[in-house]
Structures are given as structure tokens and as C-alpha cells.
Design an enzyme around this catalytic site. Structure first.
Site, PDB file in Angstrom:
ATOM      1  N   LYS A 111       0.844  -1.198   0.000  1.00  0.00           N
ATOM      2  CA  LYS A 111       0.000   0.000   0.000  1.00  0.00           C
ATOM      3  C   LYS A 111       0.879   1.246   0.000  1.00  0.00           C
ATOM      4  O   LYS A 111       1.768   1.386   0.836  1.00  0.00           O
ATOM      5  CB  LYS A 111      -0.907  -0.009   1.232  1.00  0.00           C
ATOM      6  CG  LYS A 111      -2.002   1.044   1.214  1.00  0.00           C
ATOM      7  CD  LYS A 111      -3.002   0.793   2.331  1.00  0.00           C
ATOM      8  CE  LYS A 111      -4.159   1.776   2.276  1.00  0.00           C
ATOM      9  NZ  LYS A 111      -5.171   1.488   3.323  1.00  0.00           N
ATOM     10  N   ASP A 250     -16.613  -1.287  -1.255  1.00  0.00           N
ATOM     11  CA  ASP A 250     -15.268  -1.655  -1.704  1.00  0.00           C
ATOM     12  C   ASP A 250     -14.324  -1.872  -0.530  1.00  0.00           C
ATOM     13  O   ASP A 250     -13.168  -2.259  -0.740  1.00  0.00           O
ATOM     14  CB  ASP A 250     -14.701  -0.593  -2.658  1.00  0.00           C
ATOM     15  CG  ASP A 250     -14.627   0.784  -2.029  1.00  0.00           C
ATOM     16  OD1 ASP A 250     -15.684   1.315  -1.660  1.00  0.00           O
ATOM     17  OD2 ASP A 250     -13.518   1.331  -1.905  1.00  0.00           O
TER      18      ASP A 250
END
Length: 488
Positions: A111, A250
Site C-alpha cells: 500500500k 469496496d
């Protein structure tokens, strides 16, 4: 020989058709350095307890070994109730999968790895501040026994990243049993790619729910598992006092694991209307609405699965949610109150407790932990935590009557056994926002000691840790009013 040669590395998602993702190489940061390495998690994969230069080069994206195949996943989803077709991994890359020595498979996800085709108006970066928050909270949730993604490592750099101020770019190495979200199914449904929708469902069953393969209706069985796991996850959130903050579809895992830690928060004073995300102007994701939103999200998933499952079966499966949620939540709360059996009036006892805590702005974690010490400290320290002492005494009378009436195999439960059980489920330590903020401020000065201290305590939050009493203190007044946003 490379470290990765001795690790079982695969990448099943990369074998799906290219419409599921875009291959993207990480964009390295400048002058990277370790902030944290989760050695206890690393050894489960056969990785070293102390990180070295090869690991830093790989996990910061500087050198990608042949075992890895970085890709940005494509998905869509409902954000604050509105469908957004333009989502996907905007700053994260799925590198590969690793298998633990015990045989459990985890995605390796980086990330903050830079721009992807799904970055939209973003820069593809994560900042140190938000990376620390996710690293700490994912491991805190694991310590609490709540289904969650995990954090293997955290890396800082000299790369400037522009948010409200100039911050430094960082990367989080996140592990999860899967990164497939409700939004993956929504993407395929709303783009009318029904054959691919069926393929994804087949792969989810094959990879994560193999027991559903032999069911009479495999897709229904899969959806039942997702509904049940989501209900149990949210029940854990409500019982421990955790607010996620951004329950978009999501951000919902198809395995019922807490996913994507942004503007989350743990309750300090018990407040069912607690909003941890200051961008949530209408309170859609406030604490007491999380069960309702989870069901809303499951309904959105049901709509996406409608080409595969009959409407009656979808509705019947959604109907399981409330029962599963209530059963699991009731079980968790009985354990937190040290109740060994289920009695008719338990829900009223819980309601009276929450009414009292809310009216008196009582710290949720501290109250339940002190209640767990009745055998050692008696009632008075519990009563003293509540402003209205008479109300506290009334509730304690109800509670003691319930405990005294309980019989297990015909015998009363001793106070010691009851409290021993309670201390195993009522944490002494939680990741309060002010503690995370202090760790962030120190880390921005290249001092990572509080991160290490918090990690050691949050890994075992039910233990006493007498040398870390400062981390169990009630928050200062400024610490109760920290505003957290999605700006990360």
C-alpha cells in the site's frame, strides 16, 4: 540464494483474465528505511525475525523478484451509498501470495506503491501518519481476536507527499487471506460481464469456500458464508466498541475480515452515536448504524449476485444476517459480563448497562475491565466510574442478582472463576486515538519506540502488563476529540 526461494509464493489472482486487473510495477520511494517489522508474523512464513536489506529492497518495490507479479485490482463499489464505477487499487499493488508453514495462504499487498490506472485524482501514495494507524490497528484487532487483515511491515522514506501539509511517503506491507471485496462482484455485474461474474464466484468457492462445492446450490452456500461471517465480524466490532468509519462496499471483504483501516476509532466514553470520520457529515457510518450498513452492503452484494442466485434464495440468505448478528453479539456480551448461561432477561440487562454508560459518559473499556476485577477490588471501584452513583448501584444490584442466580451443572459460579473468564475477553488495552497520535508524532521525529511499545501491549491486550500502565490510562480531554479523515 534469495530469501524468497525458501518461501512458498504463488499468485492465483494473476491467472484470472486481464479485465480483473492491470499489471503495474511499484514506483519506489526515496531513501527508504524500516519503521516496523512484525517478526512474530514473519516467522510464520519462514521469513527472518530481523529484516535485512533484501527484504527492504523487495517490500519497498525497489527490486521485484521473479516470484512476484504486481498488479492493481479492478473493482467498483458504493461509497456513502452512491455507486462509483471508477474504483480500483489506486495506490496499492497485489504482489503475490505467501503460504505459512502451517498451510494458510495470505496475499502480500503493498500500500502506497505509486500511481495505477485507478488512481483517479490521487498520487498513488500513502503517508507515514495513515500507515502507522493501519499497521497498529490491524495488529490490535488481531490481538483482540477480531477477524482482520494483518500488517507485516512498515517503511518510511524521504519522498515528500502533499496532503493538508507536506508529509513523508510511506508503504505498508499488508497481508490478507484475500483482497477480493464486495466491489469486485459489483464491477462485473454493473459492467454486464456475467460470464466473468460467474468465474469469480467459482474461484471464490474454489479458493476460500471449498466446502460449498458439494452443496446443492454452491452460490447460495457461498453467499450464506459471506453473510454469516460479516454478521459475526460486525458483532465483534459492536462488542469491543470499534467504529470502522468508511463501510463502503469496496471496503468489505468476502471473508468477513476487517479491511482498510482509515478514520477508525475505538469508543472512549460510551456513545452509540459516535462518528469517527469527520468527513461523514450525515453520520452514515456512526457506531450504532454499523449493523444496518453491513446489511445494506450485503444487499448490494446480493444484487450483484442476482444473475447467479434466485431472488427468493437471496432474500432468505439476507434474512440470516439479523439472527447471526444478534446470536453472536449476545454470546460476546454474555462473555464480557461473565455469564455462563443464557437467560431470558439478558438483553434487558445489556440495555440497562448501555443506558447507564451513555447517560454518564462512562469509558466503555475501563468499565468492563474494572467489572472483571470484582473478585479482587469489589464493587466500589466500578461504581466510582459512573457519575450517577445511585444508577450504578441499581445496575450492580441487577447484575449481582443475575450472577447469583446462575447455576452451571447445578453449582453456583465463584466470583474468581467468573472474573477470570471476564479478564480474558475484556481488554485492559485498546488502541485509543490519542495513543496512535502520540506514536505518529514521535515517528515523525524518527523515534519509533512508542510503536514498538504499543505493539507489544496490543498483541496481548488482556494481560496486565504492569510496566505499561500508562497505556491503559483514560484519554486526556484533547484525546477524546481528535478528528480523523480519509486524507491519507
Amino acid at each position: 540464494m534469495s530469501i524468497w526461494d525458501s518461501v512458498n509464493v504463488t499468485h492465483r489472482f494473476s491467472q484470472l483474465p486481464s479485465l480483473f486487473y492491470t499489471r503495474v510495477m511499484p514506483q519506489p520511494l526515496d531513501n527508504v528505511k524500516w519503521v516496523a517489522w512484525n517478526s512474530k508474523l514473519a516467522v510464520q512464513f519462514g521469513l527472518p525475525t530481523t529484516p535485512n536489506e533484501e527484504l527492504l529492497q523487495t517490500l519497498s518495490g525497489l527490486e521485484i523478484p521473479g516470484h512476484f507479479d504486481p498488479l492493481a485490482m479492478k473493482y467498483t463499489g458504493h461509497q456513502f451509498g452512491v455507486y462509483n464505477p471508477d474504483l480500483g487499487d489506486g495506490r496499492g499493488l497485489l504482489l503475490a501470495e505467501m503460504t505459512t508453514l502451517a498451510g494458510e495462504v495470505f496475499d502480500i499487498h503493498l500500500k502506497g506503491a505509486g500511481l495505477t490506472p485507478y488512481s483517479r485524482m490521487g498520487d498513488g501514495r500513502a503517508v507515514l501518519r495513515s500507515t502507522i494507524r493501519e499497521y497498529l490497528c490491524s495488529e490490535a484487532m488481531a490481538g483482540l481476536g477480531i477477524p482482520t487483515t494483518r500488517a507485516l511491515a512498515m517503511i518510511d522514506s524521504d519522498t515528500p507527499v502533499y496532503r493538508e501539509t507536506v508529509e513523508t511517503g510511506a508503504m505498508l506491507v499488508r497481508l490478507a487471506n484475500t483482497h477480493i471485496r464486495f466491489g469486485h462482484f459489483e464491477y462485473l455485474f454493473y459492467s454486464n460481464q456475467i460470464a466473468e461474474l460467474r468465474l469469480l464466484a467459482d474461484k471464490v468457492i474454489e479458493w476460500y469456500y471449498p466446502e460449498c462445492q458439494t452443496a446443492e446450490l454452491p452460490y447460495v452456500a457461498m453467499f450464506q458464508e459471506i453473510v454469516t461471517r460479516t454478521a459475526h465480524m460486525v458483532a465483534h466490532w459492536q462488542a469491543v466498541g470499534f467504529a470502522h468509519g468508511v463501510m463502503n462496499t469496496d471496503n468489505m471483504s468476502i471473508l468477513g475480515q476487517t479491511f482498510d483501516y482509515g478514520p477508525y476509532g475505538f469508543l472512549d466514553d460510551y456513545d452509540p452515536t459516535f462518528i469517527c470520520n469527520h468527513s461523514d457529515y450525515q453520520g452514515r457510518y456512526r457506531f450504532d448504524r454499523q449493523p444496518r450498513i453491513a446489511l445494506w452492503n450485503l444487499s448490494a452484494l446480493a444484487h450483484a449476485l442476482s444473475p447467479l442466485i434466485q431472488r427468493d434464495d437471496l432474500e432468505a440468505t439476507l434474512g440470516l444476517f439479523e439472527t447471526e448478528l444478534n446470536e453472536e453479539y449476545s454470546r460476546l456480551m454474555r462473555a464480557k459480563l461473565g455469564l455462563w448461561t443464557r437467560e431470558k432477561g439478558d438483553s434487558e440487562l445489556f440495555d440497562e448497562l448501555f443506558t447507564m454508560l451513555t447517560a454518564n459518559h462512562t469509558d466503555y473499556t475501563r468499565f468492563l475491565r474494572q467489572l472483571s476485577c470484582l473478585d479482587r477490588d469489589g464493587e466500589q471501584p466500578v461504581i466510582d466510574l459512573v457519575l450517577n452513583r445511585d444508577q450504578a448501584k441499581q445496575w450492580m444490584t441487577l447484575y449481582q442478582e443475575r450472577c447469583d442466580s446462575e447455576r452451571v451443572k447445578g453449582e453456583p459460579v465463584s466470583a474468581f472463576l467468573r472474573c477470570e473468564k471476564m479478564r480474558q475477553v475484556n481488554p485492559k488495552f485498546i488502541l485509543r486515538n490519542y495513543l496512535a497520535q502520540q506514536a505518529i508524532e514521535q515517528a515523525e521525529q524518527d523515534d519509533y519506540s512508542q510503536i514498538e511499545q504499543l505493539m507489544s501491549v496490543l498483541a496481548k491486550p488482556f494481560d496486565e502488563h504492569p510496566n505499561n500502565e500508562d497505556l491503559a490510562k483514560l484519554p486526556p480531554e484533547w484525546g477524546k476529540h481528535l478528528e480523523i479523515s480519509c486524507s491519507s
